[in-house]
Design a protein around this motif. Structure first.
Motif, short mmCIF file in Angstrom:
data_model
loop_
_atom_site.label_atom_id
_atom_site.label_comp_id
_atom_site.label_asym_id
_atom_site.label_seq_id
_atom_site.Cartn_x
_atom_site.Cartn_y
_atom_site.Cartn_z
N PRO A 70 0.84 -1.20 0.00
CA PRO A 70 0.00 0.00 0.00
C PRO A 70 0.88 1.25 0.00
O PRO A 70 2.07 1.15 0.33
CB PRO A 70 -0.79 -0.11 1.30
CG PRO A 70 -0.21 -1.23 2.07
CD PRO A 70 0.72 -1.99 1.22
N PRO A 71 0.31 2.40 -0.37
CA PRO A 71 1.14 3.60 -0.56
C PRO A 71 2.06 3.92 0.62
O PRO A 71 3.23 4.23 0.41
CB PRO A 71 0.10 4.70 -0.77
CG PRO A 71 -1.07 4.00 -1.35
CD PRO A 71 -1.08 2.64 -0.75
N ARG A 73 3.34 1.96 2.76
CA ARG A 73 4.38 0.96 2.84
C ARG A 73 5.44 1.21 1.76
O ARG A 73 6.64 1.02 1.98
CB ARG A 73 3.74 -0.42 2.66
CG ARG A 73 4.66 -1.57 2.93
CD ARG A 73 5.01 -1.65 4.40
NE ARG A 73 6.10 -2.58 4.57
CZ ARG A 73 5.98 -3.74 5.23
NH1 ARG A 73 4.85 -4.08 5.78
NH2 ARG A 73 7.01 -4.56 5.34
N ALA A 74 4.97 1.66 0.59
CA ALA A 74 5.90 1.96 -0.50
C ALA A 74 6.83 3.10 -0.09
O ALA A 74 8.02 3.08 -0.37
CB ALA A 74 5.13 2.33 -1.77
#
Lengths: 548, 333
Positions: free
Chosen positions: A454-455, A457-458
């Protein structure tokens, strides 16, 4: 649509903060000039701009800045070459040390130059104290490091092969320099020069301490007008003039920088051995280093002298309030208390600048998906760079006259000074972080997303490992800038709660040998603190630090 | 598995992908082939969920995923240059998606070793990406993409960043790995060799549109127009009398245009097209000729190794009918 909305939501925080703490004070300041008795009346401004003294001040600002810029470039180029292209022993340490003058508190540098050039100083016989030469020397002292760093970084990443090709075609080293190297460096040189000019034209502490009332620039004139003769309309008129000129210059600098960002590509050439033809550059570099070290060393020596003998008396006196004319001290609080105030203020200013700077850097570096999003982004980008275009004095004064009524009565807030300093440091943080974030290939984030991240985490996977060092470096830089900040602080710090630069300025304004000795000692302490912070930052080896 | 229905992607006024519809059955590899700038990479990114669609739908296993964000699609994307995370070791890169899914440690490390074994990098687990060669990095990227058994693997010119020898070797390996893992894959490339090496199906894209698609041998044998034929590796397209002469010599039915490969004409005494040799060049496989064929014009041709032909000599050319393709008349590009 959803992305643009998300972008605006992310931007809302910084925009709001900047709106209240920046746009409001500055427009308040400007409005002072244009509104008289509740009516729009620009005649006052035009009237002020017609005064002979204003002409003289504007002209002095222009020519002193131009001379200082030219000198900085001429002195900085050989050092940029020697320190970034030649395998000189200890060049890393010297490069790090060169960053110190740039972050030294302006007041400290002013004191150091007076100590060097004033009566009884080692160079006192030249009679330069209180002359434009002293002011220009002070400006060069600050800004030569900007030239060395910016041009040096460009020189380092310059492909050596065109030069080698020219040499193979029969060009002498001098001809190679003139026909191949200098043209390739031109964007970096012009970019550095325009930034240096900007710094010189808005310099405050150094001009105020060395020039006083006689040699005022626009920036110090605004201060003098507001604090000594309370001519707010004239001050506002000068602020408007300065904003216009500076924003124009900034736009120009941004365009020039766009041509070649020295930090964008870090393909560096290995330094090479010193040849005979390099000797002039090396000699000039050594001279420059001596010239930069002299005021600082002289300052340290001066702080350790009392009544013609060696003593730590000046340092011991920092626990007190100095020598006042009427029996009390020159100050309301001891210098040591001011030092604590300075440190506390700098910590607050640092986290504020960092939070804002991170949000801004993230916003302006993300790839736009739609033309609408791109437009929103570029508007925000310009908006966030505004503080760079407005002088600290204007900002401080604006704070004073707009944030004094409910619901925004911040006069007594302990956060007023840190907030102003954070705004001054903000462009520094943004400039350090943006090249790093922009250098991350967006496809890294896409790769993480396609693997199921997910964003947020990125961001943890891709951005954080790259960005933590620059964040640390930016914090150090913001901390140092805040420690030495004088322009805005001089308006906002209250007499019973001053920071060290304010105290130093007050001490040199009071007669008395003890006060002067304390100013020297306080300057050394402040300089040592900022130098320690900046040298620690330099150890992080973040290329974008100090690249303006 | 994957269905695209009238997918369009626009940037402002430019339409990068124009109403593309494609089907990709489970377990097959589809190559989207097209020149650079034809919109194939944009199409791939749209499937991955990285570009918003202007119109159309993307369906996976029958479910509409058009507005599903990338990280919930379960499609792994492998970039042209791998895009490994530079601060993570090879093993950590491969385990990345497994960690996201909270796969227990022992299962995870077993899976990582298995994958590194599969891509032939068993001994490299603790290395950092910067210490690997380009080919090795690509293999790690593949292992990383395969780790969670994605329902669809998206490959963006997986071999084009590599040099020729490496490319050939890795192509064979990649094909083997995809077959063994039973992976459904969508691959975009501008290199027909790469497409032939990896894919079961082919879609040819030009100016944002799919101009032809089908099983790879069908597309190959019957290109839809001249530009497609040339892009698929045919050397020339003959028209009118020239085409008629060659068709007659090969015993083929008449057609308006004929795409011919370089090796479609073989110097052979039994050949029926007389020609004059302009130049001859010996290669390891055969002798390559440029000839001026009577009534046809300049052609490429080959002669068996060892044949002694020199410029100016007369030869006869035999037409190898498996290496020519008749083109429909009305599709002149």
């Amino acid at each position: 649509m959803r992305r643009t909305a998300g972008l605006l939501a992310l931007a809302a925080g910084p925009v709001l903060v900047l709106g209240v703490l920046f746009v409001l004070p500055v427009t308040g300041m400007v409005a002072q000039g244009f509104w008289a008795d509740g009516r729009f009346d620009p005649r006052g401004v035009l009237d002020v701009l017609g005064r002979p003294r204003v002409h003289r001040v504007a002209w002095f600002t222009l020519w002193s800045s131009a001379v200082a810029t030219t000198a900085s470039v001429l002195l900085g180029m050989p050092a940029a070459y020697a320190l970034h292209r030649l395998a000189l022993p200890g060049r890393r340490a010297v490069r790090a040390a060169l960053l110190v003058p740039f972050v030294l508190p302006t007041v400290v540098v002013g004191v150091a130059f007076r100590q060097l050039l004033g009566e009884g100083g080692p160079l006192g016989g030249l009679g330069l104290d209180g002359t434009p030469v002293a002011i220009i020397a002070g400006l060069v002292f600050f800004n030569v490091a900007v030239v060395v760093r910016a041009v040096g970084a460009a020189w380092e990443s310059l492909d050596p092969r065109p030069g080698e090709a020219a040499a193979a075609l029969g060009a002498s080293p001098w001809q190679v320099l003139r026909t191949v190297t200098l043209p390739a460096l031109r964007p970096a040189v012009v970019g550095a020069a325009s930034i240096v000019f900007l710094f010189c034209a808005t310099a405050f502490g150094i001009v105020l301490t060395l020039g006083g009332v006689r040699y005022a620039t626009v920036e110090t004139e605004i201060y003098l007008l507001t604090t000594t003769i309370y001519d707010l309309r004239a001050a506002a008129a000068l602020s408007v003039l300065q904003i216009l000129v500076v924003v124009g210059l900034l736009a120009l600098a941004a365009r020039l920088r766009f041509a070649a960002d020295p930090t964008a590509s870090r393909v560096t050439t290995a330094p090479r051995r010193v040849r005979r033809s390099d000797w002039p550059a090396v000699a000039l570099t050594v001279l420059l280093l001596v010239a930069l070290a002299a005021p600082v060393l002289n300052l340290v020596v001066g702080s350790l002298r009392v009544d013609g003998g060696w003593s730590t008396g000046n340092y011991r006196a920092l626990g007190g309030t100095g020598d006042g004319s009427g029996g009390g001290g020159a100050l309301l609080v001891p210098v040591t208390t001011a030092l604590l105030t300075s440190l506390r203020t700098a910590v607050d200013a640092t986290w504020m600048a960092l939070l804002m700077g991170l949000a801004v850097a993230l916003i302006v570096t993300r790839r736009s998906h739609t033309p609408g999003e791109r437009r929103v982004r570029s508007v925000l980008d310009g908006f966030f760079m505004l503080p760079l275009g407005v002088s600290a004095v204007t900002l401080g004064f604006g704070f004073l006259i707009t944030l004094d009524q409910p619901p925004l009565d911040l006069r007594d807030s302990a956060l007023l000074v840190p907030m102003a300093q954070a705004l001054v440091a903000l462009p520094l943080v943004v400039r350090t972080l943006v090249p790093v974030l922009a250098g991350i290939d967006d496809r890294q984030r896409q790769a993480a997303a396609s693997l199921g991240a997910p964003p947020w985490r990125a961001v943890l996977t891709v951005d954080l490992p790259v960005v933590w060092r620059p964040v640390l470096a930016a914090s150090g830089f913001a901390f140092a800038a805040s420690l030495g900040e004088f322009g805005a602080t001089s308006f906002l710090a209250r007499d019973d709660n001053p920071t060290v630069p304010v105290v130093i300025f007050r001490l040199i304004g009071h007669p008395g040998e003890m006060n002067y000795g304390m100013a020297l000692a306080a300057s050394v302490v402040l300089a040592a603190t900022t130098a320690a912070v900046v040298l620690a930052v330099e150890r992080l080896r973040v290329p974008s630090v100090g690249a303006f | 598995m994957l269905e695209l229905r009238d997918v369009s992607v626009r940037y402002g006024d430019t339409t990068a992908v124009d109403r593309v519809s494609l089907d990709l059955p489970t377990g097959e590899v589809l190559a989207v082939l097209g020149p650079s700038g034809c919109g194939k990479s944009t199409l791939l990114r749209a499937v991955a969920g990285l570009e918003p669609l202007a119109e159309g739908r993307v369906l996976a296993d029958g479910a509409d995923v058009t507005s599903t964000p990338t990280h919930r699609r379960g499609f792994a994307l492998m970039f042209q240059d791998g895009q490994l995370f530079p601060h993570l070791s090879v093993a950590r890169n491969v385990a990345y998606a497994l960690r996201l899914q909270r796969v227990p440690r022992d299962l995870r490390s077993a899976r990582v070793s298995e994958l590194l074994e599969l891509v032939g990098l068993a001994g490299h687990a603790e290395r950092l990406p910067a210490t690997l060669s380009g080919g090795e990095r690509q293999r790690v990227a593949l292992a990383r993409a395969l780790a969670v058994e994605p329902r669809l693997l998206l490959l963006d010119e997986p071999l084009s960043a590599l040099d020729a020898t490496l490319r050939e070797r890795l192509a064979a390996d990649l094909r083997g790995i995809l077959t063994r893992a039973g992976t459904t894959a969508l691959l975009v490339t501008h290199d027909h060799e790469e497409a032939f090496a990896l894919a079961d199906r082919l879609a040819v894209m030009r100016a944002g549109r799919v101009v032809q698609s089908g099983r790879i041998d069908e597309v190959w044998r019957a290109p839809v127009d001249e530009a497609t034929a040339l892009f698929l590796g045919y050397a020339r397209v003959l028209r009118g009398d020239a085409a008629a002469t060659v068709l007659a010599a090969g015993g083929l039915p008449a057609a308006a245009a004929l795409a011919v490969r370089r090796s479609a004409f073989v110097a052979d005494d039994a050949g029926r097209v007389p020609a004059t040799v302009r130049s001859a060049r010996v290669t390891p496989e055969q002798v390559r000729l440029v000839v001026d064929a009577d009534g046809v014009g300049d052609l490429d041709a080959v002669a068996p190794l060892g044949s002694l032909v020199a410029a100016g000599e007369r030869v006869s050319l035999r037409v190898d009918v498996t290496r020519v393709a008749a083109l429909p008349a009305d599709n002149r590009a």
